[in-house]
Design an enzyme around this catalytic site. Structure first.
Site, PDB file in Angstrom:
ATOM      1  N   TYR A 154       1.909  -0.604 -11.606  1.00 23.28           N
ATOM      2  CA  TYR A 154       1.123   0.357 -11.259  1.00 23.28           C
ATOM      3  C   TYR A 154      -0.191   0.042 -12.010  1.00 23.28           C
ATOM      4  O   TYR A 154      -1.415  -0.093 -11.211  1.00 23.28           O
ATOM      5  CB  TYR A 154       1.600   1.933 -11.320  1.00 23.28           C
ATOM      6  N   LYS A 158      -3.731  -1.255 -10.201  1.00 23.51           N
ATOM      7  CA  LYS A 158      -4.978  -0.493 -10.144  1.00 23.51           C
ATOM      8  C   LYS A 158      -6.176  -1.410 -10.879  1.00 23.51           C
ATOM      9  O   LYS A 158      -7.307  -1.333 -10.608  1.00 23.51           O
ATOM     10  CB  LYS A 158      -4.818   0.630 -11.132  1.00 23.51           C
TER      11      LYS A 158
HETATM   12  P1  NAP Z   1       0.956  11.074  -3.058  1.00 27.47           P
HETATM   13  O1  NAP Z   1       0.928  12.574  -3.028  1.00 27.47           O
HETATM   14  O2  NAP Z   1       2.365  10.423  -3.172  1.00 27.47           O
HETATM   15  O3  NAP Z   1       0.338  10.495  -1.823  1.00 27.47           O
HETATM   16  C1  NAP Z   1       0.399   9.353  -1.285  1.00 27.47           C
HETATM   17  C2  NAP Z   1       0.178   9.182   0.039  1.00 27.47           C
HETATM   18  O4  NAP Z   1       0.172   7.566   0.364  1.00 27.47           O
HETATM   19  C3  NAP Z   1       1.226   9.898   0.828  1.00 27.47           C
HETATM   20  O5  NAP Z   1       0.635  10.419   2.009  1.00 27.47           O
HETATM   21  C4  NAP Z   1       2.011   8.452   1.390  1.00 27.47           C
HETATM   22  O6  NAP Z   1       2.767   8.692   2.570  1.00 27.47           O
HETATM   23  C5  NAP Z   1       1.078   7.606   1.267  1.00 27.47           C
HETATM   24  N1  NAP Z   1       1.556   6.080   1.585  1.00 27.47           N
HETATM   25  C6  NAP Z   1       2.397   5.592   0.857  1.00 27.47           C
HETATM   26  N2  NAP Z   1       2.574   4.472   1.052  1.00 27.47           N
HETATM   27  C7  NAP Z   1       1.973   4.014   1.989  1.00 27.47           C
HETATM   28  C8  NAP Z   1       1.677   2.911   2.960  1.00 27.47           C
HETATM   29  N3  NAP Z   1       2.248   1.705   2.810  1.00 27.47           N
HETATM   30  N4  NAP Z   1       0.875   2.784   3.965  1.00 27.47           N
HETATM   31  C9  NAP Z   1       0.120   4.037   4.222  1.00 27.47           C
HETATM   32  N5  NAP Z   1       0.128   5.286   3.474  1.00 27.47           N
HETATM   33  C10 NAP Z   1       1.185   5.102   2.317  1.00 27.47           C
HETATM   34  O7  NAP Z   1       0.023  10.487  -4.220  1.00 27.47           O
HETATM   35  P2  NAP Z   1      -1.437  10.987  -4.574  1.00 27.47           P
HETATM   36  O8  NAP Z   1      -1.076  11.757  -5.928  1.00 27.47           O
HETATM   37  O9  NAP Z   1      -2.238  11.948  -3.444  1.00 27.47           O
HETATM   38  O10 NAP Z   1      -2.249   9.704  -4.873  1.00 27.47           O
HETATM   39  C11 NAP Z   1      -3.107   9.246  -4.055  1.00 27.47           C
HETATM   40  C12 NAP Z   1      -3.880   8.140  -4.562  1.00 27.47           C
HETATM   41  O11 NAP Z   1      -4.360   8.647  -5.835  1.00 27.47           O
HETATM   42  C13 NAP Z   1      -2.965   6.958  -4.853  1.00 27.47           C
HETATM   43  O12 NAP Z   1      -3.659   5.665  -4.856  1.00 27.47           O
HETATM   44  C14 NAP Z   1      -2.492   7.106  -6.313  1.00 27.47           C
HETATM   45  O13 NAP Z   1      -2.274   6.026  -7.259  1.00 27.47           O
HETATM   46  C15 NAP Z   1      -3.943   7.658  -6.949  1.00 27.47           C
HETATM   47  N6  NAP Z   1      -3.782   8.376  -8.181  1.00 27.47           N
HETATM   48  C16 NAP Z   1      -3.244   9.443  -8.343  1.00 27.47           C
HETATM   49  C17 NAP Z   1      -3.190  10.201  -9.536  1.00 27.47           C
HETATM   50  C18 NAP Z   1      -2.401  11.591  -9.824  1.00 27.47           C
HETATM   51  O14 NAP Z   1      -2.529  12.267 -10.738  1.00 27.47           O
HETATM   52  N7  NAP Z   1      -1.920  12.115  -8.715  1.00 27.47           N
HETATM   53  C19 NAP Z   1      -3.799   9.625 -10.740  1.00 27.47           C
HETATM   54  C20 NAP Z   1      -4.488   8.374 -10.469  1.00 27.47           C
HETATM   55  C21 NAP Z   1      -4.612   7.858  -9.250  1.00 27.47           C
HETATM   56  P3  NAP Z   1       4.312   9.706   2.595  1.00 27.47           P
HETATM   57  O15 NAP Z   1       3.621  10.927   2.523  1.00 27.47           O
HETATM   58  O16 NAP Z   1       4.825   9.282   3.744  1.00 27.47           O
HETATM   59  O17 NAP Z   1       5.084   9.486   1.367  1.00 27.47           O
END
Ligand code: NAP
Length: 246
Positions: A154, A158
């Site tokens: 990861y 990133k």
């Molecule tokens: P999440 O709740 O797991 O949502 C991720 C979304 O991406 C889901 O809708 C998922 O679909 C979709 N997805 C997964 N694989 C995909 C693919 N191959 N093609 C298209 N869509 C896909 O995660 P989140 O927390 O909202 O994170 C969103 C972004 O923020 C990510 O890039 C993550 O790395 C980044 N981020 C998050 C955090 C945090 O604290 N949450 C911190 C730093 C960075 P499904 O619903 O079908 O699984």
């Protein structure tokens, strides 16, 4: 602020991506929701967005697939005529210490988080050049800046996304395309709900603002980078992390 603009957000069926889509819609942008073909949420998210008085469509597709990404961009252009804002948000985690991390978990995270963004930037760059500008925003992570034990795949994806952001900014600046990244810290979402209470407590104690972030905090930063208010900013990484890394 974004009236008449078209925004595409990958992985926007739920979580941070959905919050970004709702925020950009609330500022007047028409929205293309994207999520994986099996997503249980993406259609409903597009319907929810329409209630804000803008147009919204849902185009399912896996960002790992060049064909799916080309279809996403083509459908957005066929529907709205242009793409002004593209947010690379789709991302996953498959955590583990390096000695225990499988090749499959390494490849899957790199493919979705990094190659997926490359596929999207490559597909949207030409239409944005034709449109004489655009804003690309990549959702990285604070661990891509600082590193984190147990997340080699990861973190590498990133950190790679941050490098891709700067290169994209340099290659397309003369064409009026800006590219920036946001590095979220600990944001309350399904992704972080999976972590143990012990890990959550460790993070919490290291956040100067003394609270976890919300999906709205990230959406607000995206809105700024998507708008003309950030017109002189490109190639930058904005940490939205409560001061976790400074
Ligand atoms: P999440 O709740 O797991 O949502 C991720 C979304 O991406 C889901 O809708 C998922 O679909 C979709 N997805 C997964 N694989 C995909 C693919 N191959 N093609 C298209 N869509 C896909 O995660 P989140 O927390 O909202 O994170 C969103 C972004 O923020 C990510 O890039 C993550 O790395 C980044 N981020 C998050 C955090 C945090 O604290 N949450 C911190 C730093 C960075 P499904 O619903 O079908 O699984």
């Amino acid at each position: 602020m974004l009236k008449g603009k078209t925004a595409v957000i990958t992985g926007s069926g739920r979580g941070i991506g959905k919050a970004i889509a709702l925020k950009l819609a609330s500022l007047g942008a028409n929205i293309v929701v994207n999520d994986i073909p099996s997503s249980a949420y993406a259609d409903d998210t597009a319907e929810e967005i329409k209630k804000l008085g803008v147009e919204a469509i849902c185009v399912k597709g896996d960002v790992r697939s060049k064909d799916d990404v080309d279809n996403l961009v083509k459908t957005a252009l066929d529907t709205f005529g242009k793409i002004d804002i593209f947010v690379n948000n789709a991302g996953i985690t498959r955590d583990g210490l390096i000695l225990r991390m499988s090749e499959e978990d390494w490849d899957m995270v790199m493919d979705i988080n990094l190659k997926g963004a490359f596929n999207c930037i490559k597909a949207v760059a030409r239409p944005m050049m034709k449109n004489k500008g655009g804003a690309i925003i990549n959702i990285a992570s604070i661990v891509g800046v600082a590193g984190n034990a147990g997340q080699a795949n990861y973190v590498a994806s990133k950190a790679g996304l941050i490098g891709l952001t700067k290169t994209t900014a340099k290659e397309f600046a003369k064409k009026g395309i800006r590219c920036n990244a946001i590095a979220p810290g600990f944001i309350t979402s399904d992704m972080t709900d999976k972590l143990s209470d012990e890990v959550k407590a460790q993070y919490f104690s290291a956040i100067p603002l003394n609270k976890f972030g919300t999906t709205e905090d990230i959406a607000n930063a995206v809105a700024f980078l998507a708008s003309d208010m950030s017109g002189y900013i490109t190639g930058q990484v904005i940490n939205v992390d409560g001061g976790f890394v400074m």
